[in-house]
Scaffold this motif. Structure first.
Motif, PDB file in Angstrom:
ATOM      1  N   UNK A   1      39.473  43.534  43.453  1.00 27.84           N
ATOM      2  CA  UNK A   1      38.848  42.459  43.569  1.00 27.84           C
ATOM      3  C   UNK A   1      37.316  42.921  43.408  1.00 27.84           C
ATOM      4  N   UNK A   2      36.897  43.913  43.637  1.00 26.42           N
ATOM      5  CA  UNK A   2      35.656  44.578  43.413  1.00 26.42           C
ATOM      6  C   UNK A   2      35.630  44.733  42.061  1.00 26.42           C
TER       7      UNK A   2
ATOM      8  N   UNK B   1      43.214  42.703  39.188  1.00 25.54           N
ATOM      9  CA  UNK B   1      42.085  42.596  38.333  1.00 25.54           C
ATOM     10  C   UNK B   1      41.990  41.450  37.741  1.00 25.54           C
ATOM     11  N   UNK B   2      43.274  41.152  36.823  1.00 27.87           N
ATOM     12  CA  UNK B   2      43.426  40.300  36.042  1.00 27.87           C
ATOM     13  C   UNK B   2      43.467  38.776  36.484  1.00 27.87           C
ATOM     14  N   UNK B   3      44.412  38.987  37.949  1.00 35.31           N
ATOM     15  CA  UNK B   3      44.463  37.430  38.662  1.00 35.31           C
ATOM     16  C   UNK B   3      43.315  37.155  39.054  1.00 35.31           C
ATOM     17  N   UNK B   4      42.490  38.040  39.672  1.00 35.39           N
ATOM     18  CA  UNK B   4      41.291  37.732  40.316  1.00 35.39           C
ATOM     19  C   UNK B   4      40.101  37.294  39.380  1.00 35.39           C
ATOM     20  N   UNK B   5      40.172  37.986  38.238  1.00 31.18           N
ATOM     21  CA  UNK B   5      39.355  37.748  37.312  1.00 31.18           C
ATOM     22  C   UNK B   5      39.472  36.244  36.752  1.00 31.18           C
ATOM     23  N   UNK B   6      40.762  36.051  36.456  1.00 28.40           N
ATOM     24  CA  UNK B   6      41.208  34.601  35.757  1.00 28.40           C
ATOM     25  C   UNK B   6      40.530  33.392  36.829  1.00 28.40           C
TER      26      UNK B   6
ATOM     27  N   UNK C   1      42.843  33.039  47.741  1.00 23.58           N
ATOM     28  CA  UNK C   1      44.179  32.610  47.283  1.00 23.58           C
ATOM     29  C   UNK C   1      44.908  33.648  46.206  1.00 23.58           C
ATOM     30  N   UNK C   2      43.620  34.027  45.169  1.00 23.51           N
ATOM     31  CA  UNK C   2      44.134  34.926  43.816  1.00 23.51           C
ATOM     32  C   UNK C   2      44.072  36.325  44.358  1.00 23.51           C
ATOM     33  N   UNK C   3      43.332  36.792  45.566  1.00 22.98           N
ATOM     34  CA  UNK C   3      43.481  38.066  46.128  1.00 22.98           C
ATOM     35  C   UNK C   3      44.798  38.298  46.851  1.00 22.98           C
TER      36      UNK C   3
END
Lengths: 256, 284, 342
Positions: free
Chosen positions: A78-79, A143-148, A182-184
């Motif tokens: 997440x960071x 990273x990809x999920x949260x970044x999106x 939710x993404x996290x």
């Protein structure tokens, strides 16, 4: 005619995807040992699962690694997603490249490379090496999920907060984090599941005395002993089902 | 401004450090060790040598490579043929049903592939379900030889990797604007043209992504040939595992791994070229 | 959030420290009944953590990777005891700590692979010979190693995943010793086995009896204990000693150098040397114990079971495996070619 074709194709594919699993689950309740006959409904294989201390140990070990590694991966990821979407820094492109290359990498190359790292560094393969390996392959997914999710935001909201004097940590924890929650959580669920199911990488980096479930199943399957394996697989499948449903509910939250 | 730097520093540093330590360095080690000499005492030692790369081209080992490539290619093609219509049907379906059907695809995707492979073993054994049913209903009298064959390995690979092809295809197809196809039809194009000149090019990035996600793992999945394959099915994954954990020939195993990484690089390159070329049509 | 993570990590890492005595055993699959382990744990209170392997080579690789640490008791075959001893991977065993040492069969002791048994204590010994399903294969068809090459067995054989043993068959049918070191002889063996490959359905080190039980294979080369265990479930499975002679071997218990629980390891070895325990082991896995006193405890049918106890004549016909030194690299090279389909 085309409608009929569509229905049959879809059904066929789903039948292919689920058929073997359903058979496996059904026969975990078979009283007989071999699948050549059905001898009535029975829970005896589930009972023997509970009575098997080695299996329980492996299960606890797997859960522990999955829990700890998914938490670390989620926190770190997440960071990382936050940093990548908000800041320009040296090596940003390289970082992205590494993230995607880990996602695409065949597990076996990751497994042997980590094995080499650990052995050369003189570390004994065990819980810690396993943990590090699991965090490493879960990280890119988080990273990809949260970044999106972060990319979908209106930067004006964040700028407004900073204009009002918010500190950087506050911007992160009080504004962005709740929005990406939710993404996290979905990322955490995915990490947890990936870690629980990993076979190839764990095969190379785990050590004596730290038996994990997928590897235990692997040796049980090679021995082909009893439908205990069926019972175990059914339990794990149910867990996966629960995880997917949970993730689904979470992604519905995102759409709201 | 200072805490901004501080927070930014921690976030960036932690991640970069992790990737450097656990991805970059091991990757470089694999590359480096592939040039070293085999040493049964210390796993690898100097001098530097190209011998292992030459060995890869030796007929004995080139055969494993070629066999793996063929298996992966066939698996990818099979997955594509099955998934493409499936993803299309799914993405064009009514909205409310799409979510449910997608979830039904994700469930096997998240399920341990070992469990799914084991399910296939139960089906295909000589005294397994398929044979029991066929013999029981009198269709055949002797059990079919399903397990420990090339056929079984293909079924295993396709079964394991199918969701990995469906999902990227679905993701791309769902985003396709139906107005594009309507417009094409309005301009007089028949179904054939609509597919080959509108749908297919737009879906190509998804196709490439799916191919990468099937082709590469298919080469490294060692437990599928282990559990379903016979004596003669040795694919790259089994080969590499062997070199590291049985033959104790780390440099050779590393050379094979480098080969896999190069393959991955090539495929990603093709993906970028394809998606950049076709991205022009994405937004209208 | 970071504090919470730290706390969690501390809890997780402290748990092992709180646990009592432990013992890490690394053994072949299906080589020790669960009841024996349970009895040991009950009697001594030492918790057993049990892991398995399917070949000497993978065991050796794992022990090397962990630098001899992590496993307390391992069960290598003769030539691997020799190899591991030479490489300093083993720790000497204190015979005085073993109260049941006297029960061991002197005929198996003080062999060239470990003079004085400083580093190993024999566990069981056994043979590798022919097994077949008599419902599908007539006994007359299985009298010689050469029978494996019969065209009727196309795709119907199961073999151990052991390079010494598979190539060993190739050596025997060509009249050589299974401990051959001449590369030309080994190559001849390889050529013979190459012609056998179409008959081989599957190689299995974990459980060679599975394909026989599953009816995927009708015959093959397996260890005697596997045939014994298979016959218990499925009486049609028979074990036969080929006329050229079977391959014999001994598996021993060793303690790797880095073992952290050496005291517990000795306790375990002593436990296994108890005649009642050795008897239990043999009854379950079907391999002859290295324990002379245990044999006296056995019922007549067991003592006369040719699968467990080959006659003296069979033993004389056959050959015990020993170390082949550097020639193993030759074996490995040809084994790889066989496995990759060449």
């Amino acid at each position: 005619m085309t409608r009929w074709l569509k229905i049959s194709w879809t059904t066929a594919v789903f039948a292919f995807l689920y058929g073997p699993l359903l058979v496996l689950m059904v026969f975990s309740f078979n009283h007989a040992r071999y699948t050549t006959s059905w001898q009535g409904f029975s829970l005896k294989w589930y009972k023997s699962l509970v009575d098997n201390p080695q299996l329980l140990d492996a299960f606890v070990n797997s859960l522990t690694v999955a829990l700890v590694s998914s938490l670390i991966a989620t926190a770190l990821g997440t960071l990382g997603a936050f940093a990548v979407s908000r800041y320009r820094f040296a090596g940003r492109k390289l970082f992205f490249g590494l993230v995607y290359s880990v996602m695409m990498s065949p597990d076996i190359v990751m497994g042997v490379s980590l094995l080499m790292l650990f052995v050369t560094a003189g570390l004994t393969p065990g819980f810690l090496t396993l943990l590090a390996a699991h965090v490493t392959f879960c990280l890119p997914f988080v990273i990809v999920m949260v970044h999106a999710r972060i990319s979908g935001f209106d930067p004006a909201v964040v700028d407004a907060a900073r204009d009002l004097g918010a500190r950087e940590q506050d911007v992160f924890f009080k504004i962005i984090f709740p929005m990406i929650l939710p993404a996290v959580l979905a990322g955490w669920l995915l990490s947890f599941t990936l870690s629980l199911d990993d076979v190839i990488i764990s095969f190379f980096v785990t050590g004596p005395g730290f038996e994990i479930l997928p590897l235990k199943i692997y040796s049980m399957v090679k021995l082909g002993v009893t439908p205990e394996v069926n019972a175990l697989c059914t339990v794990l499948f149910m867990l996966t089902l629960a995880a997917v449903c949970a993730a689904h509910i979470l992604t519905k939250e995102i759409k709201k | 401004m200072n805490e901004r730097q501080g927070f930014k520093f921690i976030a960036v540093f932690l991640n970069m450090a992790w990737f450097a330590l656990f991805v970059l360095i091991p990757g470089l080690m694999v590359a480096g060790i592939s040039f070293m000499t085999r040493d049964t005492g210390r796993f690898f030692s100097l001098p530097f040598t190209l011998a292992h790369y030459r060995e890869l081209l030796d007929p004995v080992y080139a055969r494993v490579l070629a066999q793996s490539l063929i298996y992966s290619l066939n698996t990818t093609i099979l997955c594509l043929m099955i998934s493409y219509p499936f993803a299309w049907i799914l993405s064009r379906g009514p909205r409310h049903r799409r979510a449910l059907l997608l979830m039904m695809v994700i469930i096997p995707f998240w399920t341990s592939s070992l469990i799914r492979t084991y399910a296939l073993v139960i089906l295909m054994k000589a005294n397994g379900i398929i044979n029991t049913l066929l013999i029981g209903t009198g269709i055949i009298s002797d059990p079919l030889t399903l397990l420990y064959t090339d056929f079984a390995v293909y079924v295993g690979l396709v079964y394991t990797l199918l969701p990995f092809m469906i999902l990227p295809l679905y993701a791309v197809m769902e985003k396709m604007d139906p107005r594009l196809m309507e417009a094409a039809r309005d301009l007089g194009a028949n179904g054939f043209d609509v597919f080959f000149r509108v749908v297919l090019p737009l879906s190509l990035p998804g196709v490439m992504a799916g191919c990468i996600m099937v082709f590469l793992p298919a080469m490294g999945l060692f437990y599928v040939p282990d559990l379903l394959g016979g004596a003669k099915t040795m694919l790259m994954g089994n080969f590499i595992k062997n070199q590291f954990l049985t033959a104790m020939n780390w440099p050779f195993g590393s050379a094979a791994s480098v080969f896999l990484l190069l393959l991955m690089g090539v495929m990603i390159l093709i993906y970028f070229i394809v998606s950049r070329h076709f991205n022009r049509y994405e937004t209208l | 959030m970071k504090h919470w993570l730290l706390l969690l990590c501390l809890v997780v890492f402290c748990v092992p420290a709180v646990a009592g005595e432990r013992l890490y055993i690394y053994n072949w699959t299906e080589y020790m009944p669960d009841e024996v382990l349970a009895e040991f744990q009950e009697e001594t209170g030492i918790k057993v953590i049990y892991a398995t392997y399917d070949s000497n080579e993978s065991m050796y690789a794992k022990v090397k990777l962990t630098r001899g640490k992590g496993y307390d008791v391992v069960f290598p075959s003769t030539y691997f005891v020799h190899k591991m001893r030479k490489e300093g991977l083993l720790s000497p065993i204190d015979h005085d700590a073993l109260t049941n040492f006297k029960h061991l069969d002197p005929a198996l002791m003080d062999q060239p692979y470990d003079p004085g048994n400083t580093y190993s204590i024999p566990y069981v010994w056994g043979s590798t010979a022919l097994a077949y399903n008599k419902d599908h294969v007539a006994p007359e068809m299985m009298t010689s190693w050469k029978d494996l090459w019969r065209p009727e067995f196309k795709n119907r054989l199961v073999m151990n995943d052991d390079l010494r043993e598979v190539l060993g068959i190739g050596l025997i049918v060509n009249g050589f010793s299974v401990n051959e070191t001449d590369p030309e002889h080994i190559e001849t063996a390889y050529e013979s086995i190459r012609k056998l490959m179409p008959n081989i359905r599957v190689f299995s080190g974990d459980s060679p009896k599975q394909p026989l039980l599953n009816l995927e294979a009708f015959a093959g080369m397996v260890w005697n204990g596997e045939a014994y265990m298979a016959a218990r479930e499925f009486p049609a499975i028979q074990y036969a000693y080929p006329e050229e002679g079977a391959i014999f071997w001994v598996d021993s218990m060793v303690i790797p150098t880095g073992a952290e629980n050496k005291k517990q390891a000795h306790a375990f070895i002593d436990f296994i040397l108890k005649p009642e325990i050795a008897f239990q082991v043999c009854e379950y896995i079907g391999y002859a114990p290295a324990n002379r006193t245990a044999i006296e405890l056995m019922p007549e049918e067991m003592k006369n079971n040719p699968t467990i106890f080959p006659s003296a004549r069979e033993v004389k016909k056959g050959e015990f495996q020993t170390d082949v030194g550097d020639a193993i690299l030759v074996y490995e090279r040809f084994w790889e070619r066989l496995k990759t389909g060449m």
